[in-house]
Design an enzyme around this catalytic site. Structure first.
Site, PDB file in Angstrom:
ATOM      1  N   TYR A 108       0.853  -1.199   0.000  1.00  0.00           N
ATOM      2  CA  TYR A 108       0.000   0.000   0.000  1.00  0.00           C
ATOM      3  C   TYR A 108       0.885   1.244   0.000  1.00  0.00           C
ATOM      4  O   TYR A 108       1.961   1.243   0.609  1.00  0.00           O
ATOM      5  CB  TYR A 108      -0.856   0.035   1.263  1.00  0.00           C
ATOM      6  CG  TYR A 108      -1.960  -0.986   1.332  1.00  0.00           C
ATOM      7  CD1 TYR A 108      -3.248  -0.672   0.912  1.00  0.00           C
ATOM      8  CD2 TYR A 108      -1.731  -2.253   1.853  1.00  0.00           C
ATOM      9  CE1 TYR A 108      -4.278  -1.606   1.001  1.00  0.00           C
ATOM     10  CE2 TYR A 108      -2.753  -3.192   1.946  1.00  0.00           C
ATOM     11  CZ  TYR A 108      -4.025  -2.862   1.516  1.00  0.00           C
ATOM     12  OH  TYR A 108      -5.035  -3.788   1.611  1.00  0.00           O
TER      13      TYR A 108
ATOM     14  N   TYR B 232      -0.048  -9.985   0.879  1.00  0.00           N
ATOM     15  CA  TYR B 232       1.019  -9.371   1.684  1.00  0.00           C
ATOM     16  C   TYR B 232       1.012  -9.942   3.098  1.00  0.00           C
ATOM     17  O   TYR B 232      -0.011 -10.392   3.590  1.00  0.00           O
ATOM     18  CB  TYR B 232       0.887  -7.842   1.693  1.00  0.00           C
ATOM     19  CG  TYR B 232      -0.432  -7.321   2.221  1.00  0.00           C
ATOM     20  CD1 TYR B 232      -0.635  -7.136   3.590  1.00  0.00           C
ATOM     21  CD2 TYR B 232      -1.477  -7.007   1.367  1.00  0.00           C
ATOM     22  CE1 TYR B 232      -1.828  -6.655   4.085  1.00  0.00           C
ATOM     23  CE2 TYR B 232      -2.682  -6.525   1.850  1.00  0.00           C
ATOM     24  CZ  TYR B 232      -2.850  -6.352   3.211  1.00  0.00           C
ATOM     25  OH  TYR B 232      -4.045  -5.885   3.680  1.00  0.00           O
TER      26      TYR B 232
ATOM     27  N   ARG C  75      -2.358 -11.947   4.094  1.00  0.00           N
ATOM     28  CA  ARG C  75      -3.720 -11.643   3.667  1.00  0.00           C
ATOM     29  C   ARG C  75      -3.946 -12.150   2.239  1.00  0.00           C
ATOM     30  O   ARG C  75      -3.119 -11.946   1.363  1.00  0.00           O
ATOM     31  CB  ARG C  75      -3.986 -10.121   3.659  1.00  0.00           C
ATOM     32  CG  ARG C  75      -4.021  -9.398   4.988  1.00  0.00           C
ATOM     33  CD  ARG C  75      -5.054  -9.871   5.987  1.00  0.00           C
ATOM     34  NE  ARG C  75      -6.340 -10.340   5.466  1.00  0.00           N
ATOM     35  CZ  ARG C  75      -7.351  -9.556   5.071  1.00  0.00           C
ATOM     36  NH1 ARG C  75      -7.251  -8.257   5.105  1.00  0.00           N
ATOM     37  NH2 ARG C  75      -8.492 -10.083   4.657  1.00  0.00           N
TER      38      ARG C  75
ATOM     39  N   HIS D   5      -7.103  -8.909  -1.962  1.00  0.00           N
ATOM     40  CA  HIS D   5      -8.423  -8.314  -1.717  1.00  0.00           C
ATOM     41  C   HIS D   5      -8.431  -6.841  -2.098  1.00  0.00           C
ATOM     42  O   HIS D   5      -7.400  -6.172  -2.116  1.00  0.00           O
ATOM     43  CB  HIS D   5      -8.833  -8.460  -0.248  1.00  0.00           C
ATOM     44  CG  HIS D   5      -7.920  -7.746   0.703  1.00  0.00           C
ATOM     45  ND1 HIS D   5      -6.741  -8.293   1.147  1.00  0.00           N
ATOM     46  CD2 HIS D   5      -7.989  -6.533   1.262  1.00  0.00           C
ATOM     47  CE1 HIS D   5      -6.136  -7.448   1.947  1.00  0.00           C
ATOM     48  NE2 HIS D   5      -6.856  -6.360   2.041  1.00  0.00           N
TER      49      HIS D   5
ATOM     50  N   HIS E 220     -10.540  -3.389  -0.846  1.00  0.00           N
ATOM     51  CA  HIS E 220     -11.452  -2.835   0.156  1.00  0.00           C
ATOM     52  C   HIS E 220     -12.565  -2.057  -0.540  1.00  0.00           C
ATOM     53  O   HIS E 220     -12.293  -1.284  -1.464  1.00  0.00           O
ATOM     54  CB  HIS E 220     -10.711  -1.885   1.090  1.00  0.00           C
ATOM     55  CG  HIS E 220      -9.670  -2.552   1.935  1.00  0.00           C
ATOM     56  ND1 HIS E 220      -9.930  -3.019   3.200  1.00  0.00           N
ATOM     57  CD2 HIS E 220      -8.362  -2.821   1.700  1.00  0.00           C
ATOM     58  CE1 HIS E 220      -8.831  -3.550   3.707  1.00  0.00           C
ATOM     59  NE2 HIS E 220      -7.853  -3.445   2.815  1.00  0.00           N
TER      60      HIS E 220
END
Lengths: 204, 235
Positions: free
Chosen positions: B103, B142, B152, B155, B157
């Site tokens: 991110y 990640y 995780r 995905h 959000h």
């Protein structure tokens, strides 16, 4: 069985997407930027009523600041009208939307600049004391939690149909305390997610 | 049309306290939630004021000088209420990691490269049929610190509003067949198998664009259904 899409946590990394103009410290400088849809300043030029600020910290079960929370608020205007088709009244300030969003900063602090809302109708035609609906999202919350802010200078709190459903010894957690900062009324509203003086949260 | 928002609809949501996801332990209320009636304050919500959203906000591959690296994908679907009626004109916001699983957020220290051509945030407003569409790149998996060797699943959000404050939803869209599903406490915080499946997008060959991008469909069902005469009596 319900067929709605389940909730998942907002996680720690929402700020550059959901609250890029907020007080959050974490946003890098070189990201795609867009015009704000909803931020921490709800005041519009046409909004009548008393300008106020709301400030507070969001704290976890150890009393530590939650520095990656997002708060959303929803409120009526000073005349007690919601900007929504379900509220049939006419609104003199059509630009005032009543929706705000703020991320918390490193000290877990959030703030909103807004207008003090008017009283709105409650169940069975009984008036509700002026209040603001709060919705809190953060890492560690798999679904949002709901609470309400009431104002310390409102006598109507004593007969509010929602506040009076809360055990008397916990009602104080929903009341924001007023102090004057120059001409500006500032209401302090800390949110304790867990533990001593835990804020009241609602199942709605 | 008058919508009602039964509490039972939330039965598929995760429990607030889900100890396998460690951060829930200190960040969830310990006292029971207080049940209160739904008033005008909850039955309304922000349905106006999305004028700032521009068409380009929905294409995450065109927000910088060059194109981001990674697998270009289309993510689209409908936002619906519990009666499967479309929810038009509602704000849909997304944010995600880049193709390497990183991110742009300052707190993310995963040692995978940032992409100067990718922020990873998008938004749009559903059309009159409740339809939305994003172009982006497939996010990478990640690691995270929840437990030893925790990763995780891929995905995106999602944040969606709907007709009232009671339909407000923040969720995550997953990709079909992810090998990390059995090990992820956030995904598995939803205990109902069918409900978990609703968080997984479907590969959409029909809308895959030849020689350009795979397509995934993700329909979102929000709380709220039409009142039956019985409901109306109660209010």
């Amino acid at each position: 069985m319900s067929e709605i899409t389940p909730s998942q946590t907002v996680g720690p990394f929402f700020a550059y997407g959901l609250a890029p103009h907020s007080r959050c410290d974490w946003k890098p400088s070189d990201v795609y930027d867009w015009k704000e849809t909803a931020g921490a300043n709800l005041v519009t030029p046409d909004a009548s009523g008393t300008k106020i600020r709301i400030e507070g910290q969001v704290l976890d079960g150890d009393g530590l600041p939650i520095n990656d929370a997002m708060l959303e608020i929803w409120q009526a205007d000073a005349q007690g009208r919601y900007a929504h088709p379900r509220d049939s009244g006419t609104r003199p300030n059509t630009k005032f939307m009543g929706f705000g969003r703020s991320a918390t900063d490193k000290s877990g602090t959030y703030s909103f600049d807004t207008i003090k809302p008017g009283s709105v109708p409650g169940p069975n035609g009984k008036a509700q004391a002026p209040h603001i609906v709060f919705c809190i999202f953060s890492r560690g919350m798999l679904r949002q939690i709901h609470t309400r802010l009431y104002f310390s200078d409102e006598a109507a709190n004593a007969s509010d149909p929602i506040l009076t459903l809360v055990p008397a010894d916990r009602r104080g957690t929903l009341v924001a305390h007023k102090e004057m900062r120059g001409e500006l009324p500032v209401y302090r509203f800390d949110i304790r997610v867990q533990g001593e003086n835990e804020t009241v949260f609602f199942d709605i | 049309m008058t919508l009602v928002f039964p509490r039972e609809s939330l039965s598929v949501f995760p429990k607030h306290l889900t100890p396998d996801y460690r951060s829930t332990v200190k960040r969830t209320p310990s006292k029971p939630l207080i049940i209160v009636p739904q008033t005008l304050s909850e039955l309304t919500g922000p349905v106006y004021g999305h004028d700032a959203v521009q068409e380009g906000d929905a294409d995450l591959t065109k927000q910088h000088k060059g194109e981001p690296l990674g697998e270009r994908i289309i993510v689209h679907g409908h936002v619906l209420d519990e009666d499967k009626r479309p929810v038009p004109d509602t704000l849909v916001e997304i944010w995600q990691a880049n193709a390497c699983g990183r991110y742009v957020h300052n707190v993310d220290q995963h040692p995978a490269p940032l992409d100067p051509n990718f922020t990873g945030a998008g938004r749009t407003v559903t059309d009159s049929k409740g339809y939305y569409r994003f172009i982006t790149v497939k996010p990478g998996a990640y690691p995270w610190g929840n437990h030893h060797n925790a990763w995780r699943p891929n995905h995106i959000h999602f944040s969606v509003f709907g007709h009232s404050f009671l339909s407000r939803l923040v969720t995550q869209m997953y990709f079909p067949g992810d090998c990390l599903f059995p090990f992820d406490p956030i995904f598995n915080s939803v205990t109902d198998e069918k409900a978990r499946q609703r968080m997984i997008s479907k590969f959409d060959l029909e809308n895959t664009i030849p020689d350009w991008a795979l397509c995934f469909r993700f329909d979102i069902v929000l709380r709220g259904r039409e009142a039956t005469p019985q409901d109306t009596d109660k209010h």
